[in-house]
Design a protein around this motif. Structure first.
Motif, PDB file in Angstrom:
ATOM      1  N   GLN A   1      32.266  92.489 -83.833  1.00 15.91           N
ATOM      2  CA  GLN A   1      32.107  91.831 -85.128  1.00 15.91           C
ATOM      3  C   GLN A   1      30.672  92.026 -85.603  1.00 15.91           C
ATOM      4  OE1 GLN A   1      32.900  90.993 -88.202  1.00 15.91           O
ATOM      5  NE2 GLN A   1      34.565  89.727 -87.401  1.00 15.91           N
ATOM      6  N   ARG A   2      30.484  92.088 -86.915  1.00 10.79           N
ATOM      7  CA  ARG A   2      29.152  92.217 -87.526  1.00 10.79           C
ATOM      8  C   ARG A   2      28.982  91.084 -88.521  1.00 10.79           C
ATOM      9  NH1 ARG A   2      26.573  94.109 -92.193  1.00 10.79           N
ATOM     10  NH2 ARG A   2      24.739  95.403 -91.833  1.00 10.79           N
ATOM     11  N   MET A   3      27.862  90.353 -88.416  1.00 11.80           N
ATOM     12  CA  MET A   3      27.584  89.257 -89.340  1.00 11.80           C
ATOM     13  C   MET A   3      26.136  89.337 -89.799  1.00 11.80           C
ATOM     14  SD  MET A   3      29.540  86.183 -87.351  1.00 11.80           S
ATOM     15  CE  MET A   3      30.441  85.280 -88.584  1.00 11.80           C
ATOM     16  N   GLU A   4      25.888  88.959 -91.056  1.00 11.60           N
ATOM     17  CA  GLU A   4      24.532  88.918 -91.606  1.00 11.60           C
ATOM     18  C   GLU A   4      24.111  87.469 -91.796  1.00 11.60           C
ATOM     19  OE1 GLU A   4      23.977  91.223 -95.136  1.00 11.60           O
ATOM     20  OE2 GLU A   4      24.845  93.030 -94.247  1.00 11.60           O
TER      21      GLU A   4
ATOM     22  N   PHE B   1      19.540  93.036 -85.390  1.00 11.58           N
ATOM     23  CA  PHE B   1      18.776  93.978 -86.199  1.00 11.58           C
ATOM     24  C   PHE B   1      18.029  93.215 -87.282  1.00 11.58           C
ATOM     25  CE2 PHE B   1      22.270  96.238 -84.329  1.00 11.58           C
ATOM     26  CZ  PHE B   1      21.717  97.441 -83.934  1.00 11.58           C
ATOM     27  N   ASP B   2      16.882  93.757 -87.712  1.00 13.51           N
ATOM     28  CA  ASP B   2      16.086  93.103 -88.752  1.00 13.51           C
ATOM     29  C   ASP B   2      16.634  93.408 -90.145  1.00 13.51           C
ATOM     30  OD1 ASP B   2      15.163  95.673 -89.468  1.00 13.51           O
ATOM     31  OD2 ASP B   2      13.215  95.392 -88.510  1.00 13.51           O
ATOM     32  N   ASN B   3      15.943  92.927 -91.175  1.00 10.30           N
ATOM     33  CA  ASN B   3      16.412  93.093 -92.550  1.00 10.30           C
ATOM     34  C   ASN B   3      16.384  94.548 -93.006  1.00 10.30           C
ATOM     35  OD1 ASN B   3      13.613  92.989 -92.465  1.00 10.30           O
ATOM     36  ND2 ASN B   3      13.442  92.176 -94.543  1.00 10.30           N
ATOM     37  N   ASN B   4      15.705  95.428 -92.269  1.00 10.68           N
ATOM     38  CA  ASN B   4      15.706  96.857 -92.584  1.00 10.68           C
ATOM     39  C   ASN B   4      16.727  97.621 -91.749  1.00 10.68           C
ATOM     40  OD1 ASN B   4      13.574  96.797 -94.534  1.00 10.68           O
ATOM     41  ND2 ASN B   4      12.167  96.447 -92.827  1.00 10.68           N
ATOM     42  N   GLY B   5      17.457  96.918 -90.900  1.00  8.06           N
ATOM     43  CA  GLY B   5      18.497  97.551 -90.095  1.00  8.06           C
ATOM     44  C   GLY B   5      18.002  98.187 -88.808  1.00  8.06           C
ATOM     45  N   TYR B   6      16.864  97.721 -88.277  1.00 14.40           N
ATOM     46  CA  TYR B   6      16.341  98.267 -87.023  1.00 14.40           C
ATOM     47  C   TYR B   6      16.459  97.251 -85.890  1.00 14.40           C
ATOM     48  CZ  TYR B   6      14.724 102.350 -89.463  1.00 14.40           C
ATOM     49  OH  TYR B   6      14.707 103.505 -90.191  1.00 14.40           O
ATOM     50  N   LEU B   7      16.696  97.771 -84.695  1.00 22.33           N
ATOM     51  CA  LEU B   7      16.933  96.950 -83.512  1.00 22.33           C
ATOM     52  C   LEU B   7      15.771  95.998 -83.237  1.00 22.33           C
ATOM     53  CD1 LEU B   7      18.728  96.382 -80.993  1.00 22.33           C
ATOM     54  CD2 LEU B   7      17.397  98.150 -79.825  1.00 22.33           C
ATOM     55  N   VAL B   8      16.113  94.723 -83.022  1.00 25.67           N
ATOM     56  CA  VAL B   8      15.130  93.707 -82.664  1.00 25.67           C
ATOM     57  C   VAL B   8      15.314  93.305 -81.204  1.00 25.67           C
ATOM     58  CG1 VAL B   8      14.359  91.329 -83.087  1.00 25.67           C
ATOM     59  CG2 VAL B   8      14.977  92.809 -85.009  1.00 25.67           C
ATOM     60  N   GLU B   9      16.548  92.986 -80.822  1.00 26.57           N
ATOM     61  CA  GLU B   9      16.815  92.572 -79.448  1.00 26.57           C
ATOM     62  C   GLU B   9      18.300  92.661 -79.119  1.00 26.57           C
ATOM     63  OE1 GLU B   9      16.034  88.374 -78.627  1.00 26.57           O
ATOM     64  OE2 GLU B   9      16.456  87.911 -80.728  1.00 26.57           O
TER      65      GLU B   9
ATOM     66  N   ILE C   1      23.620  90.617 -86.934  1.00 30.31           N
ATOM     67  CA  ILE C   1      24.000  90.481 -85.530  1.00 30.31           C
ATOM     68  C   ILE C   1      25.370  91.116 -85.311  1.00 30.31           C
ATOM     69  CG2 ILE C   1      24.466  88.894 -83.620  1.00 30.31           C
ATOM     70  CD1 ILE C   1      22.590  86.886 -84.940  1.00 30.31           C
ATOM     71  N   HIS C   2      25.426  92.020 -84.327  1.00 30.11           N
ATOM     72  CA  HIS C   2      26.685  92.594 -83.867  1.00 30.11           C
ATOM     73  C   HIS C   2      27.079  91.867 -82.593  1.00 30.11           C
ATOM     74  CE1 HIS C   2      27.018  96.315 -86.374  1.00 30.11           C
ATOM     75  NE2 HIS C   2      25.743  96.035 -86.576  1.00 30.11           N
ATOM     76  N   PHE C   3      28.310  91.398 -82.533  1.00 27.25           N
ATOM     77  CA  PHE C   3      28.873  90.758 -81.347  1.00 27.25           C
ATOM     78  C   PHE C   3      29.774  91.809 -80.707  1.00 27.25           C
ATOM     79  CE2 PHE C   3      27.849  87.611 -84.458  1.00 27.25           C
ATOM     80  CZ  PHE C   3      27.410  86.505 -83.764  1.00 27.25           C
ATOM     81  N   ILE C   4      29.423  92.267 -79.503  1.00 24.63           N
ATOM     82  CA  ILE C   4      30.166  93.368 -78.888  1.00 24.63           C
ATOM     83  C   ILE C   4      30.623  92.974 -77.494  1.00 24.63           C
ATOM     84  CG2 ILE C   4      30.031  95.753 -78.090  1.00 24.63           C
ATOM     85  CD1 ILE C   4      28.111  96.288 -80.403  1.00 24.63           C
ATOM     86  N   ALA C   5      31.940  93.029 -77.285  1.00 30.97           N
ATOM     87  CA  ALA C   5      32.529  92.676 -75.996  1.00 30.97           C
ATOM     88  C   ALA C   5      32.944  93.939 -75.247  1.00 30.97           C
ATOM     89  CB  ALA C   5      33.745  91.779 -76.199  1.00 30.97           C
ATOM     90  N   ASN C   6      32.780  93.911 -73.940  1.00 30.97           N
ATOM     91  CA  ASN C   6      33.105  95.005 -73.029  1.00 30.97           C
ATOM     92  C   ASN C   6      32.191  96.210 -73.199  1.00 30.97           C
ATOM     93  OD1 ASN C   6      35.074  93.466 -71.908  1.00 30.97           O
ATOM     94  ND2 ASN C   6      36.766  94.488 -72.907  1.00 30.97           N
ATOM     95  N   TYR C   7      30.929  95.946 -73.465  1.00 32.33           N
ATOM     96  CA  TYR C   7      29.931  97.012 -73.557  1.00 32.33           C
ATOM     97  C   TYR C   7      29.625  97.544 -72.169  1.00 32.33           C
ATOM     98  CZ  TYR C   7      25.300  99.124 -73.893  1.00 32.33           C
ATOM     99  OH  TYR C   7      24.233  99.966 -73.789  1.00 32.33           O
ATOM    100  N   ASN C   8      29.539  98.855 -72.048  1.00 35.39           N
ATOM    101  CA  ASN C   8      29.274  99.507 -70.778  1.00 35.39           C
ATOM    102  C   ASN C   8      28.066 100.418 -70.955  1.00 35.39           C
ATOM    103  OD1 ASN C   8      29.583 100.462 -68.160  1.00 35.39           O
ATOM    104  ND2 ASN C   8      30.982 102.072 -68.777  1.00 35.39           N
ATOM    105  N   GLY C   9      26.902  99.927 -70.624  1.00 37.67           N
ATOM    106  CA  GLY C   9      25.718 100.749 -70.803  1.00 37.67           C
ATOM    107  C   GLY C   9      24.483 100.050 -70.304  1.00 37.67           C
ATOM    108  N   PRO C  10      23.325 100.596 -70.663  1.00 40.93           N
ATOM    109  CA  PRO C  10      22.067 100.012 -70.171  1.00 40.93           C
ATOM    110  C   PRO C  10      21.816  98.624 -70.739  1.00 40.93           C
ATOM    111  CG  PRO C  10      21.637 101.698 -71.826  1.00 40.93           C
ATOM    112  CD  PRO C  10      23.112 101.734 -71.551  1.00 40.93           C
TER     113      PRO C  10
END
Length: 182
Positions: A131-134, A55-63, A96-105
């Motif tokens: 986990q969430r890290m800035e 996410f960017d500095n405004n909290g919106y999805l980048v990739e 950056i959110h680190f997410i394990a076992n994601y089930n989706g698109p």
């Protein structure tokens, strides 16, 4: 009694002269939580995938990118697992959110951090880790250098037992919980 909380980390970064928008290859380590008494009812830690949601500095999805394990998954009593991932370079703050076992698109809908992360689900029956890290300096080839990401178990099983002679549990309620999402 069991207390569960979110964790946020602000990470100091190495300086870089990366070009905004170019793709950079990153290597990092991730550590799975070990077992403690309150979680023995969970299955052995098993990870089927690990995604980085940026996410960017405004909290919106980048990739959103899937990390590839360089070593096999391990539990935190041994060495952390090493990963590699390619992200888009930026000089602006990234979350950056680190997410394990994601089930989706494979592609998420553009939106705010809370909307995107809240809509994600984990694979049925599997433990979820997160986990969430800035990164105040953005993303460059040194962003994840020498970092071990401590993945947190995303859910808990709560059991109430009645061991007192003069006490009977008639009912209990867990409030303010969601049944899916991170």
């Amino acid at each position: 009694m069991l207390f569960v909380a979110c964790q946020e980390e602000l990470v100091e970064q190495y300086v870089s002269d990366v070009t905004e928008g170019e793709q950079v290859d990153l290597t990092f380590s991730a550590d799975l939580p070990g077992f403690v008494d309150v979680t023995k009812s969970f299955s052995e830690p098993a990870i089927s995938n690990l995604y980085l949601i940026v996410f960017d500095n405004n909290g919106y999805l980048v990739e959103m990118r899937q990390a590839t394990p360089v070593t096999s998954w391990t539990v935190s009593t041994t060495e952390p697992t090493k990963f590699k991932v390619t992200l888009t370079a930026s000089t602006s703050k990234r979350i950056i959110h680190f997410i394990a076992n994601y089930n989706g698109p494979e592609q998420l809908q553009f939106g705010s951090e809370s909307d995107v992360i809240g809509s994600m689900t984990h694979i049925n029956g599997a433990d979820a880790y997160w986990q969430r890290m800035e990164f105040a300096g953005g993303v460059n080839e040194n962003t994840l250098k020498d970092i071990t990401v401590p993945l947190l178990r995303n859910h808990a099983r709560i059991r109430v037992t009645d061991n007192a002679d003069n006490f009977t549990v008639s009912r209990y309620t867990i409030v303010n919980v969601v049944n899916e999402g991170y």
